[in-house]
Each structure stands twice: as structure tokens, then as C-alpha cells.
Design a protein around this motif. Structure first.
Motif, mmCIF file in Angstrom:
data_model
loop_
_atom_site.group_PDB
_atom_site.id
_atom_site.type_symbol
_atom_site.label_atom_id
_atom_site.label_comp_id
_atom_site.label_asym_id
_atom_site.label_seq_id
_atom_site.Cartn_x
_atom_site.Cartn_y
_atom_site.Cartn_z
ATOM 1 N N GLY A 61 69.693 -23.801 33.329
ATOM 2 C CA GLY A 61 70.532 -23.567 32.163
ATOM 3 C C GLY A 61 71.061 -22.146 32.153
ATOM 4 N N TRP A 62 71.977 -21.875 31.206
ATOM 5 C CA TRP A 62 72.580 -20.543 31.232
ATOM 6 C C TRP A 62 71.631 -19.441 30.784
ATOM 7 C CZ3 TRP A 62 72.672 -18.542 26.377
ATOM 8 C CH2 TRP A 62 72.917 -19.383 25.283
ATOM 9 N N SER A 63 70.540 -19.763 30.108
ATOM 10 C CA SER A 63 69.591 -18.704 29.737
ATOM 11 C C SER A 63 68.912 -18.122 30.973
ATOM 12 C CB SER A 63 68.548 -19.234 28.753
ATOM 13 O OG SER A 63 67.774 -20.263 29.333
ATOM 14 N N VAL A 64 68.629 -18.958 31.971
ATOM 15 C CA VAL A 64 68.066 -18.466 33.228
ATOM 16 C C VAL A 64 69.110 -17.641 33.972
ATOM 17 C CG1 VAL A 64 67.137 -19.142 35.476
ATOM 18 C CG2 VAL A 64 66.443 -20.384 33.417
ATOM 19 N N ARG A 66 72.321 -10.557 34.329
ATOM 20 C CA ARG A 66 72.300 -9.314 33.563
ATOM 21 C C ARG A 66 71.715 -8.168 34.392
ATOM 22 N NH1 ARG A 66 72.755 -8.197 28.271
ATOM 23 N NH2 ARG A 66 72.690 -10.388 27.629
ATOM 24 N N ARG A 67 70.891 -8.507 35.368
ATOM 25 C CA ARG A 67 70.232 -7.488 36.187
ATOM 26 C C ARG A 67 70.989 -7.194 37.481
ATOM 27 N NH1 ARG A 67 66.294 -10.083 33.226
ATOM 28 N NH2 ARG A 67 64.708 -8.672 32.343
ATOM 29 N N MET A 68 72.128 -7.833 37.678
ATOM 30 C CA MET A 68 72.918 -7.568 38.880
ATOM 31 C C MET A 68 73.563 -6.184 38.777
ATOM 32 S SD MET A 68 74.618 -11.372 39.459
ATOM 33 C CE MET A 68 75.463 -10.966 40.986
ATOM 34 N N THR A 69 73.422 -5.380 39.822
ATOM 35 C CA THR A 69 73.952 -4.011 39.811
ATOM 36 C C THR A 69 74.865 -3.737 40.997
ATOM 37 O OG1 THR A 69 71.998 -3.222 41.002
ATOM 38 C CG2 THR A 69 71.931 -3.115 38.583
ATOM 39 N N GLY A 70 75.154 -4.755 41.783
ATOM 40 C CA GLY A 70 75.974 -4.567 42.976
ATOM 41 C C GLY A 70 77.458 -4.569 42.672
ATOM 42 N N ARG A 71 78.251 -4.944 43.662
ATOM 43 C CA ARG A 71 79.701 -4.873 43.578
ATOM 44 C C ARG A 71 80.237 -5.644 42.368
ATOM 45 N NH1 ARG A 71 83.487 -6.476 48.658
ATOM 46 N NH2 ARG A 71 81.434 -6.173 49.604
ATOM 47 N N ALA A 72 81.122 -5.001 41.617
ATOM 48 C CA ALA A 72 81.749 -5.654 40.468
ATOM 49 C C ALA A 72 82.831 -6.615 40.938
ATOM 50 C CB ALA A 72 82.349 -4.607 39.538
ATOM 51 N N GLY A 117 81.260 -17.003 30.481
ATOM 52 C CA GLY A 117 81.066 -16.760 29.063
ATOM 53 C C GLY A 117 79.837 -15.959 28.692
ATOM 54 N N LEU A 118 79.049 -15.507 29.656
ATOM 55 C CA LEU A 118 77.894 -14.677 29.323
ATOM 56 C C LEU A 118 78.365 -13.292 28.884
ATOM 57 C CD1 LEU A 118 75.500 -15.807 32.193
ATOM 58 C CD2 LEU A 118 75.337 -16.385 29.762
ATOM 59 N N PRO A 119 77.620 -12.629 28.005
ATOM 60 C CA PRO A 119 78.148 -11.439 27.303
ATOM 61 C C PRO A 119 78.030 -10.137 28.084
ATOM 62 C CG PRO A 119 75.990 -11.979 26.439
ATOM 63 C CD PRO A 119 76.316 -13.049 27.441
ATOM 64 N N PHE A 120 78.530 -10.126 29.305
ATOM 65 C CA PHE A 120 78.580 -8.910 30.112
ATOM 66 C C PHE A 120 79.542 -9.159 31.262
ATOM 67 C CE2 PHE A 120 74.654 -11.326 30.961
ATOM 68 C CZ PHE A 120 74.945 -11.834 32.219
ATOM 69 N N ALA A 121 79.917 -8.105 31.942
ATOM 70 C CA ALA A 121 80.839 -8.230 33.071
ATOM 71 C C ALA A 121 80.114 -8.849 34.264
ATOM 72 C CB ALA A 121 81.400 -6.863 33.444
ATOM 73 N N TYR A 122 80.700 -9.882 34.831
ATOM 74 C CA TYR A 122 80.100 -10.534 35.993
ATOM 75 C C TYR A 122 80.305 -9.663 37.236
ATOM 76 C CZ TYR A 122 79.520 -15.004 33.470
ATOM 77 O OH TYR A 122 79.148 -15.988 32.596
#
Length: 693
Positions: A266-269, A275-281, A293-298
């Protein structure tokens, strides 16, 4: 004037005036249709839903067999002849699975939907964890790469960006293609594992309130489903032959099933990982299409500090299950057959998929059987089919088609598919060209589920003519249409405000909250199904419309030219167009005669005409099939080999164009010239037969 009759026949069928090949006005048929529609009962549909949706029933489980037995008993009580068609298919079931954050923190995620006090069925002990059937077994820990929807073009984009997926875990969101191709392309790119998630922009809070407050996916909703992508439908080990107990089978190791572990969540996982991804934008050019639709930049890459574990263990083995086919014998031509069907297996309770269609099949059987007892029996037989193991890759219906191929090729008139059909009040259909006219004519007499006029009026509220889709992949029409050349259609009602697709929330409680408890969409679908079936099964001349192959054929040739131009290649399809012209000229004469005949009377001559109309659909069958996919033998339509669900029309040519293969384009063009020459010869015989009536 005569020279334009064929184009007029096809165009008027769309624009509002019935085609000469559509069902002719017939007082007796009107009485029959009216009797069928008037006895469709929402309370009966509700009762069937309660009975069929009372427990989970994955293919081959005890719950599945209880559904099979209920269907058999119910159809026998209706007075129908019941066949249990058993088969033994190579299916997959979950044993265990894990998705864990390993770094920067350690956390193990729940892989089952949360139970809800508002829906006690969600606590049923037979509900499974989320799983993708036929996942490879494995246990991998690696960095993460976001691959958008996991489409072919998404992996091409990543390659162009220099993103290396080798040894990484791909993270894909649902939508855009059949989930199996997400796994196929991830494995081909070198990924060690795949996580597929439901994005809230597609079916969660980006659409409306989540379940149970609303009807949309909440954070724990998991879409299950098969990820088999082999070049044929049905049992993976018995292509082209029925999966009997003692069938000769392929070695499972020789079948191209997935090798990497694949796990849906599900989208909560997904949120906790992404949310913890820090690599290439995401590059700016990709943001519009790749941002969900998750509340941060993919981001594209998770970075070295984020490591995720995916472990999947599944069991693949032969599983015994069955189709149930109940037949109402025709009064005059009992060997000829119209089939109405929907699968009976589900990933859980299956209140929407499949039962929103299966209850309509069952109600159609009840009202047609009741009418027969009251003296209203169709000329041709009508079969009501409940297919097994559809969810594992269209297994049961294909096994029945392969077991009965000769009989169906000779005698089947059409297949009407009702998979998960009654999911809202807005009617839609996908259909073979020859069935579009009869669907349109029936729609003029069926009330729309929203209470605003007829289905035809609903279809033409926002456009001048009814629009019907093309049949691609993903449901039980495949064996009939793509393998045997039997015209098929899928009828559906959409517009419900929510989805529980393939999740443990697909319960009767969810359905009644979201689709409604009045069962008006199911009444509408049942009325359309029995109306189409009654017309196909009752008229002296079966109402298959060959003229639609002219208009649809020309449209697809034009579409191929446009596609070739987009790909930067030149193609010459003049010979194919000339073949269509010859077919149209022959059809002009046949159409003129058909227009003068009206209903006609039952006779051997009418039977010959009906037989030739069936042969026109079969003329698209080529025993060689498609390149690399010989099981797909219908040269008019096949599933898209790159996405799975979409339709490719004139698929042999389309495949050659997509590959930019000039030599193959010439070869395939010759095959289509041969098809249109067969159609022309059949139509000349049709004119002779019509004149003999």
C-alpha cells in the motif's frame, strides 16, 4: 447510390439509424426482450451477492469449491443443464513475504490490510497477505530506484538518464500497464527485486476519502494480481491443449515466469521508503508525469544510505479447480451457442471483481430460464459460464476454449463478458466490430442505471454517437476472440466513487457503500446482457454486422500510417486498402439484399446466411498466429505485447511497424490482403445465400 450502401450501413449504425445488419424490427423478439427485462429483480441480485461474497475464494481453495458447488446447485434449480469442467493448472500461492527498511533505520512493514471495525469481513482468517502470483522466490537487500509506472518507456528513460538498475530494488506505482510487465522490464533491466505500490494520486486520497469513510484506497490497501507475461493465456504448462489431470506438460523451468521477488504494498509502505530517498531528483521534464500523490518531491534514486529488503516465498504447483457452464437449450438450433460469462475466483471476497459481473450472469440465467418455462425460448442455445482461475492469467475460460475448440469454431455465435461489470451507473462496452450494432440497438431499449433515459441516450449525452472500446487483454474474452475468432464483447458499468480492486477491502460492505445497495447498475448490465443474448440467439439471421470491418479496418490502416510517420518510417499499405475496397464492393451487394429482407423466417436458407456471417469473423484467424505469439491467431485484434491490457488492432502489421521492420511490414501486409480476399469471397457467397431466402 448502391456503391455507397456499405459505408452507409456502417455509418448509420453509429449515427443512430440502425444498420441493415442490426436486428430487424420483430414483434416476437420485442415481447421476449420485454419479458426478460421486466423480470430482472434487484433483490435477486442482492441475494446472489450475499451468497457468492460470503467468504474469500482464491482459485482452488475450499472457499472456491464452495462457490463452484453453489453455482451448480443454483443453475440446476433454474432447470438448466449444468457442466462442471475440471482442470488442473499451475498456480501460485504465497507462503511468506517481507518488506523491510534496513538502513537508515530498521523497520518491518505489515503486508496485509488493516482490519476495520466498520467492515468485519476484513478480519476474515482466510484472507491472504498481499502477493503477486508467480513472483520469483528470493531474499534481497539493496538500494532503491523509482521507475514510475514500470512501463517499457519508463525503463528506456532511465537508461537514457544513465540510471543503473543492476542489483537494485525497483519501486513502481500501479497503472499504465499490466503489472506483469513491470516485473518483466525490471528483471530485464537487471533489478534484483521489485516493489509495486498503489499511489494515492491514482486511487487514494487524491481521488476522494479513503475506505471506510469513503470508497478509495487507504494507506494499507494492496492490489494483488498475477504477473505472468508468457506469450499465451491459460495454464502456463499446457499451451494449445486443455489442462487435464494427465495432460502432457511443459517443464516449469522452461516457462518464462518471473525470477525476481516481486511484492505489492500500500502507499503507506511506499511513503515510508520514498520519504527517505536522498538520491537524484526527478529531472524537471519528468516531474509532471512521474510525480505521484505522496506529499513530497519524488526522486529517481534512493541513495546509498537507503537500503530495503524484499523477501518473497511462493509455492507453484498444480491446482485442481473448475468452470461451471449452465446451458439453456435452443428450440430450433440447439448446437449454435451464445455464451455469457464471468469468472468466479477472486483474490479475497471479490465483491466487485468478479462478483459484480457474476451476479449479472446468474440473474441472466434465472430470467432466461424462467422465460423458457413460460414458453419463451431462444432459437439458439445460451450458455451461462462461471470461469475458474481467471485471476492467475485467464486460465479457466482458455482451458474450456482449448478443450472445445472445434465445436466452438463451428457453432459459437458470440461471447459476452461481464467481468466485474456492475461497478457504477455509467454504461460502457468494448466489442468486436461485428457486435457493435447489436449492442447499440439493445441500448435503445434498456433504462440507464442513473434513471435518466435509456442506455443509448446516456451513451450519446456528450457525443453524437456511442463510442465502444476495442478488446485488448486482461479478461475471459481472450480465448474466444484472440484464439478462436469468436466475436466477443465486454459490457460494464463504471462511475462508482472508489476502488477496492484486488484488495482485502473488496467486500460486499464496501460495494454497497460505494456502488450502492439498490443494485441498479447490476440490473442495467443484466438487461443489456440478456438483450444482446436474446437478439443473437433468436433472430432467423444472426445480427452480426460485417460492415463494421470496412470502417474499422480503414480506420486502423490510417492509424498505422500515422504511427509509422511518428516513428519516422515510410510504409506502403496500398494493397491492403485495395483489399478493403474489394471487400466493400462485395459487401455493398449483400447489404442491399439484407436491407430488403427484414426479419425473414426461420429456414435452412436463413441458417446458411447465419453460418456465413459467423465465418466472416473466423476469416480473421490465421493458423500461424502473430510473430513470437502464435497462440494469438486473430489478425484483427490482440493484446498489446508491451503493456498487456491495451488492444492492438491489425496486430501483425502493428508489430512490424513498431519494430521498424520494412521487410516484415511487406510480409504482414500480404497476410492482410489475403484476409480481405477471404472476406470478399465469403461475402460473395453471402449475397447468393441472401438472394435464396
Amino acid at each position: 447510390m448502391l456503391a455507397s450502401l456499405c459505408r452507409v450501413a456502417a455509418a448509420t449504425a453509429i449515427a443512430g439509424t440502425p444498420s441493415p445488419w442490426a436486428p430487424a424490427p420483430d414483434a416476437a423478439l420485442d415481447v421476449y426482450e420485454t419479458a426478460l427485462r421486466s423480470t430482472i429483480d434487484p433483490s435477486s441480485l442482492r441475494t446472489f451477492h450475499d451468497a457468492l461474497g460470503r467468504e474469500p475464494h482464491i482459485a482452488g481453495t475450499d472457499g472456491d469449491w464452495r462457490v463452484i458447488e453453489w453455482l451448480e446447485d443454483s443453475f440446476r434449480t433454474m432447470g438448466l443443464a449444468v457442466e462442471r469442467h475440471e482442470f488442473w493448472a499451475y498456480l501460485a500461492r504465497p507462503v511468506d513475504a517481507r518488506v523491510e527498511l534496513v538502513t537508515p533505520i530498521r523497520h518491518s512493514f505489515r503486508l496485509r490490510e488493516e482490519t476495520l471495525d466498520a467492515d468485519p469481513d476484513t478480519a476474515h482468517p482466510e484472507l491472504e497477505i498481499g502477493f503477486n502470483a508467480y513472483s520469483g522466490n528470493g531474499d534481497v537487500t539493496a538500494e532503491v530506484v523509482y521507475v514510475n509506472r514500470g512501463r517499457r518507456e519508463d525503463f528506456i528513460t532511465l537508461r537514457e538518464l544513465g540510471v543503473d538498475l543492476r542489483g537494485k530494488i525497483a519501486l513502481a506505482r500501479y497503472g499504465g500497464n499490466y503489472r506483469g510487465y513491470k516485473a518483466k522490464y525490471a528483471e530485464e533491466a537487471g533489478a534484483a527485486g521489485l516493489i509495486i505500490y498503489t499511489d494515492p494520486a491514482d486511487s487514494g486520497y487524491g481521488r476522494g476519502l479513503p475506505y471506510p469513510e469513503g470508497g478509495w484506497a487507504n494507506g494499507t490497501s494492496i492490489q494483488r494480481g498475477s504477473i505472468k507475461t508468457i506469450a499465451y493465456s491459460g495454464d502456463p504448462l499446457t499451451p494449445f491443449r486443455p489442462a487435464t489431470r494427465d495432460a502432457e506438460r511443459l517443464d516449469p523451468a522452461a516457462v518464462a515466469l518471473p525470477n525476481i521477488p516481486v511484492q505489492p504494498v500500500g502507499w503507506s509502505v511506499a511513503e515510508a521508503i520514498m520519504r527517505r530517498m536522498t538520491g537524484r531528483a526527478l529531472p524537471p521534464a519528468l516531474v509532471k508525469e512521474w510525480q505521484g500523490g505522496l506529499p513530497f518531491a519524488y526522486r529517481v534514486e534512493g541513495g546509498a544510505d537507503l537500503r530495503v529488503r524484499v523477501m518473497v516465498e511462493q509455492e507453484r504447483r498444480l491446482v485442481h479447480t473448475a468452470n461451471v457452464i449452465a446451458t439453456l437449450e435452443g428450440a430450433r438450433n440447439p448446437d449454435e451457442l451464445v455464451i455469457i460469462g464471468c469468472h468466479h475466483d477472486a483474490w479475497g471476497f471479490g465483491a466487485g471483481d468478479p462478483l459484480a459481473g457474476l451476479i449479472a450472469v446468474t440473474e441472466a440465467a434465472r430470467v432466461m430460464a424462467d422465460a423458457a418455462r413460460n414458453g419463451l425460448r431462444p432459437a439458439r442455445s445460451v450458455a451461462f459460464a462461471a470461469w475458474g482461475a481467471e485471476e492467475h492469467g485467464i486460465v479457466g475460460s482458455v482451458e474450456w476454449c482449448e478443450a472445445n475448440a472445434d465445436r466452438l469454431t463451428r457453432n459459437a455465435v458470440a461471447y459476452i463478458n461481464l467481468d466485474a461489470a456492475a461497478m457504477g451507473p455509467r454504461f460502457g462496452a468494448s466489442a468486436a466490430p461485428s457486435l457493435k450494432s447489436v449492442i447499440t440497438e439493445v441500448s435503445r431499449r434498456v433504462p440507464a442505471a442513473d434513471g435518466r433515459g435509456t442506455v443509448f441516450e446516456q451513451l450519446t449525452r456528450d457525443q453524437a454517437t456511442p463510442g465502444y472500446g476495442a478488446l485488448g487483454g486482461g479478461s475471459d474474452h481472450i480465448g474466444f476472440y484472440c484464439h478462436l475468432g469468436i466475436p466477443a464483447c465486454g459490457l460494464n458499468g463504471r462511475g462508482g466513487q472508489g476502488t477496492a480492486y484486488h484488495s482485502n477491502y473488496d467486500t460486499v460492505a464496501w460495494y454497497r457503500r460505494v456502488v450502492g445497495s439498490d443494485y441498479e447498475p447490476a440490473r442495467m448490465i443484466t438487461a443489456m446482457a440478456v438483450g444482446v443474448a436474446a437478439n443473437l440467439a433468436s433472430g432467423p439471421i444472426v445480427p452480426l454486422d460485417p460492415a463494421r470491418y470496412v470502417t474499422d479496418g480503414r480506420a486502423q490502416v490510417d492509424a498505422l500510417r500515422e504511427r509509422a510517420a511518428t516513428l519516422g518510417i515510410e510504409i506502403d499499405l496500398g494493397a491492403v486498402t485495395a483489399g478493403i475496397d474489394r471487400f466493400e464492393e462485395a459487401l455493398t451487394a449483400a447489404t442491399a439484399v439484407r436491407g430488403r429482407l427484414g426479419v425473414g423466417a426461420p429456414s435452412a436458407a436463413a441458417d446458411r446466411v447465419s453460418g456465413l456471417l459467423r465465418e466472416i469473423d473466423r476469416a480473421w484467424i490465421d493458423e500461424g498466429g502473430l510473430a513470437g505469439r502464435p497462440w494469438f491467431r486473430n489478425l484483427f485484434a490482440a493484446s498489446d505485447p508491451y503493456s498487456g491490457y491495451a488492444a492492438w488492432l491489425l496486430p501483425a502489421l502493428r508489430q512490424a511497424v513498431e519494430r521498424r521492420d520494412a521487410a516484415a511490414i511487406r510480409v504482414q501486409a500480404d497476410r492482410y490482403v489475403a484476409v480481405f480476399d477471404r472476406l470478399t469471397a465469403l461475402t460473395d457467397r453471402l449475397t447468393v445465400a441472401l438472394n435464396a431466402m
